[in-house]
Design a protein around this motif. Structure first.
Motif, mmCIF file in Angstrom:
data_model
loop_
_atom_site.group_PDB
_atom_site.id
_atom_site.type_symbol
_atom_site.label_atom_id
_atom_site.label_comp_id
_atom_site.label_asym_id
_atom_site.label_seq_id
_atom_site.Cartn_x
_atom_site.Cartn_y
_atom_site.Cartn_z
ATOM 1 N N ARG A 123 55.968 82.572 74.590
ATOM 2 C CA ARG A 123 54.901 83.268 73.870
ATOM 3 C C ARG A 123 55.492 84.039 72.683
ATOM 4 O O ARG A 123 56.681 83.976 72.412
ATOM 5 C CB ARG A 123 54.169 84.226 74.811
ATOM 6 N N ASN A 124 54.601 84.751 71.965
ATOM 7 C CA ASN A 124 55.014 85.580 70.815
ATOM 8 C C ASN A 124 55.616 84.751 69.689
ATOM 9 O O ASN A 124 56.408 85.241 68.885
ATOM 10 C CB ASN A 124 56.013 86.660 71.279
ATOM 11 N N LEU A 125 55.247 83.479 69.602
ATOM 12 C CA LEU A 125 55.817 82.587 68.596
ATOM 13 C C LEU A 125 55.337 82.983 67.199
ATOM 14 O O LEU A 125 54.129 83.124 66.960
ATOM 15 C CB LEU A 125 55.410 81.148 68.908
ATOM 16 N N GLN A 126 56.277 83.155 66.294
ATOM 17 C CA GLN A 126 55.981 83.547 64.924
ATOM 18 C C GLN A 126 56.770 82.667 63.961
ATOM 19 O O GLN A 126 57.810 82.130 64.316
ATOM 20 C CB GLN A 126 56.374 85.014 64.683
ATOM 21 N N ASN A 127 56.265 82.573 62.743
ATOM 22 C CA ASN A 127 57.000 81.860 61.698
ATOM 23 C C ASN A 127 56.543 82.364 60.346
ATOM 24 O O ASN A 127 55.392 82.794 60.184
ATOM 25 C CB ASN A 127 56.742 80.353 61.786
ATOM 26 N N HIS A 128 57.450 82.375 59.403
ATOM 27 C CA HIS A 128 57.062 82.617 58.017
ATOM 28 C C HIS A 128 56.310 81.391 57.507
ATOM 29 O O HIS A 128 56.665 80.260 57.837
ATOM 30 C CB HIS A 128 58.291 82.865 57.148
ATOM 31 N N VAL A 129 55.306 81.617 56.707
ATOM 32 C CA VAL A 129 54.487 80.508 56.216
ATOM 33 C C VAL A 129 54.210 80.733 54.736
ATOM 34 O O VAL A 129 54.077 81.869 54.281
ATOM 35 C CB VAL A 129 53.189 80.398 57.046
ATOM 36 N N ALA A 130 54.172 79.650 53.981
ATOM 37 C CA ALA A 130 54.106 79.751 52.523
ATOM 38 C C ALA A 130 52.903 79.023 51.952
ATOM 39 O O ALA A 130 52.409 78.041 52.517
ATOM 40 C CB ALA A 130 55.385 79.187 51.901
ATOM 41 N N GLY A 131 52.455 79.509 50.811
ATOM 42 C CA GLY A 131 51.572 78.772 49.935
ATOM 43 C C GLY A 131 52.395 78.220 48.785
ATOM 44 O O GLY A 131 53.626 78.344 48.760
ATOM 45 N N SER A 132 51.741 77.621 47.805
ATOM 46 C CA SER A 132 52.487 77.116 46.653
ATOM 47 C C SER A 132 51.568 77.016 45.445
ATOM 48 O O SER A 132 50.348 76.890 45.586
ATOM 49 C CB SER A 132 53.113 75.746 46.948
ATOM 50 N N ILE A 133 52.194 77.067 44.281
ATOM 51 C CA ILE A 133 51.482 76.902 43.016
ATOM 52 C C ILE A 133 52.460 76.314 42.013
ATOM 53 O O ILE A 133 53.639 76.683 41.987
ATOM 54 C CB ILE A 133 50.884 78.241 42.512
ATOM 55 N N GLY A 134 52.001 75.347 41.212
ATOM 56 C CA GLY A 134 52.895 74.636 40.300
ATOM 57 C C GLY A 134 52.687 75.015 38.850
ATOM 58 O O GLY A 134 51.611 75.467 38.434
ATOM 59 N N PHE A 135 53.756 74.822 38.057
ATOM 60 C CA PHE A 135 53.736 75.107 36.623
ATOM 61 C C PHE A 135 54.515 74.010 35.896
ATOM 62 O O PHE A 135 55.492 73.472 36.424
ATOM 63 C CB PHE A 135 54.393 76.460 36.313
#
Length: 620
Positions: free
Chosen positions: A354-366
């Motif tokens: 339990r207590n599973l966590q992760n960093h998670v990202a969005g994205s945007i391009g240029f």
């Protein structure tokens, strides 16, 4: 493919070849040449200090004082520190092969993802995230010596002091002041002029420094951060928030994995340590009456079941998925889940998995106002082989990092880490300097595209994992529950907006950055640039950052999800400890490798304190 190392270096070991297949069929010839040239450099392959000579245990030598399971980040640290005492015998088990030579080259730092060196986990379907792939997210995890750190970008960052101070409230000995000594002990910082006094070490095993090369735009990105009010300075010292060309775990132009820095220097001089690669642990043997671990079952490289016995302790450092999986397979975990798959319950411990966590990202391009030509050329290969400099000696623009605060941040603590992708030297079809990136064409290159990845570093969403069956080779079921908290989405949307602000600064506008307004598939009905559009984009194209943790939570026994005490011992089984990202009560708000190393240093001292001077005890 596993190939014998060339004998011109005086030694051999089983090196894993994988580079020819990672860029696509049209790139095979040139990438094969690059791999051949690199694997014939003895200082890259380092064959005389590899684990091949330390063979798996046989039936005549199957008792060890300590068995360490997993040679990713923490395992080599613990095995090295415990083997400093010559009277202690230590076995280190690793499910995958020896650390491949090519993964040590910065340009190819993430190239092992999706290959035989990757466990290739996928999550169970979600209605909240990764919607463009049916709600299933890919979770690359390293199956090799160096573990997942062998397929990450080598960045060395530390979390805000408040993260540790929060840990320390329930876990004595883990406040920011308590753990600082172990960061210092582990570190050998080669950029003393860039760091704050009092926070860094200069004689530890882990070399930390900036890459020797970087694209000019890296400094421009940092300048853009300062134009938004962020400082440029040491992000691992008195103040974490800011923008910088990051320091890396790199030595002499190659990845400074913990296996390389902590173990290889001693492999030929310490007879009391053994390493077994291609040896997957399948169960910890725990006496149901005494609740003590007796040993470990594993499948060796020939596919045979083996058993080794621990006279003192078993230390799990198998990572945020495999460490809880092993506890569950061994009868330690939630009673209901274990009984559902036919496993006898030895310790009913609801928090395991339990207590599973992760960093998670969005994205945007240029898009930039320059042609997108390739960074991997014949000249760059030659420069790297001769001098360990140039495009291949770095991860391109990704070596910059911005630890930023969203409008929802609390007490000025960074809740966003922004990375930029670009100028990668990881693929080429011909090695020609005029070759177009991605396509391999030699003319009419498109404009260069950069991608910003604003990453949520203090997520509220929590997931879990559980066994699919009692078969130890069956992958567990992973439910990350990404973005189930709306606040996580809100922070990522704000992170995308901050990334656009960065692109619009005078510093980056000198390069003519223009926002890529191509809508994300499935979000066409929203107005591009609106909060609703970006929220849709984040849920459609969710970017897990492979910083999973929390599944063996360190907390007092009375806490519902507690798995480990503050000595990292499993509640109810005194001679099993866990040290990897699974121990985190909450995730560090940064790349976690430095924290795992710190924890491994600390637990090594705790183990020494517990056992030094005591007579050899058999628990078998």
């Amino acid at each position: 493919m596993v190939l014998p190392e060339t004998s011109s270096c005086g030694c051999t070991f089983a090196d894993t070849s994988f580079l020819t297949g990672v860029c696509g069929a049209n790139f095979t010839l040139f990438m094969g040449l690059v791999e051949y040239l690199l694997r014939n450099q003895c200082d890259i392959t380092d064959p005389c200090r590899r684990f091949g000579a330390k063979t798996a245990p046989n039936r005549a030598a199957n008792h060890y004082d300590f068995i360490v399971v997993g040679a990713g980040v923490a395992g080599p640290v613990v095995a090295s520190r415990l083997s400093e005492l010559s009277e202690w015998n230590v076995l280190l088990l690793e499910a995958g092969p020896e650390e491949p030579s090519i993964t040590s080259v910065p340009a190819f730092s993430v190239s092992a993802i999706g290959t035989s060196l990757d466990w290739k986990y996928t999550t169970e379907p979600s209605s909240q995230a990764c919607l463009s792939t049916g709600g299933r997210c890919k979770w690359p995890r390293g199956k090799m010596v160096s573990g997942t750190s062998g397929m990450q970008g080598m960045m060395y960052t530390r979390p805000h002091a408040s993260i540790f101070d929060e840990w320390g409230k329930a876990n004595p000995g883990w406040s920011s002041q308590d753990v600082l000594q172990y960061f210092i002990k582990s570190e050998n910082n080669l950029n003393p002029d860039l760091v704050d006094p009092g926070y860094h070490g200069f004689s530890g095993p882990m070399v930390v420094q900036q890459f020797p090369s970087r694209p000019p735009l890296a400094d421009v990105v940092v300048e853009a951060g300062t134009q938004l009010g962020y400082r440029n300075g040491d992000l691992n010292g008195h103040n974490q928030t800011g923008a910088a060309v990051a320091q890396m775990m790199v030595y002499e132009g190659l990845r400074a994995s913990t296996a390389r820095m902590y173990l290889r220097p001693f492999l030929n001089t310490r007879e009391n340590i053994k390493i077994a690669v291609n040896s997957q642990a399948t169960k910890i043997l725990i006496d149901p009456a005494t609740k003590k671990a007796r040993g470990v079952e594993y499948v060796d490289q020939a596919g045979n079941k083996q058993t080794v016995y621990a006279l003192k302790e078993v230390i799990l450092s198998a990572g945020a998925i495999n460490s809880p999986q092993l506890l569950l397979l061994s009868g330690v975990g939630p009673r209901k889940d274990l009984e559902a798959v036919g496993i006898d319950v030895i310790v009913d411990l609801p928090g395991v998995g339990r207590n599973l966590q992760n960093h998670v990202a969005g994205s945007i391009g240029f898009y930039m106002n320059e042609a997108s030509t390739n960074s991997l050329t014949l000249e760059s290969v030659e420069e790297f082989i001769q001098n360990r400099t140039g495009n291949m000696a770095s991860t391109g623009l990704t070596q910059t990092t911005l630890l930023m605060t969203s409008k929802y941040a609390k007490d000025g603590v960074s809740d966003l880490q922004v990375f930029f992708n670009g100028y990668s030297a990881k693929c080429s079809k011909s090695g020609a300097s005029e070759e177009c990136e991605s396509t391999g064409s030699l003319q009419n290159c498109a404009n260069r595209r950069l991608q910003a990845r604003p990453t949520l570093t203090i997520p509220e969403s929590r997931g879990y994992l559980k066994l699919n069956s009692s078969d130890p080779l069956d992958y567990p079921l992973i439910y990350p529950h990404y973005l189930e908290s709306q606040s996580d989405v809100d922070i990522l949307v704000d992170g995308i907006k901050l990334s656009i602000q960065l692109a619009n600064t005078p510093a980056l506008q000198k390069y003519g950055l223009v926002l890529d307004t191509t809508p994300v598939k499935g979000c066409e009905n929203y107005v591009f640039g609106s909060d609703e559009y970006f929220a849709c984009a984040v849920r459609r194209e969710t970017g897990p950052e492979n910083h999973q943790g929390g599944t063996c939570k360190m907390a007092p026994a009375e806490e519902e999800l507690a798995v480990l005490d503050n000595q990292l011992r499993v509640h109810g089984v005194t001679n099993i400890r866990v040290v990897d990202a699974s121990i985190f009560p909450t995730l560090p708000n940064c790349n976690p490798t430095s924290v795992i190393i710190m924890a491994a240093e600390k637990v090594s001292d705790l183990i020494k304190k517990a056992w030094e001077g005591q007579a050899l005890e058999r628990t078998v």
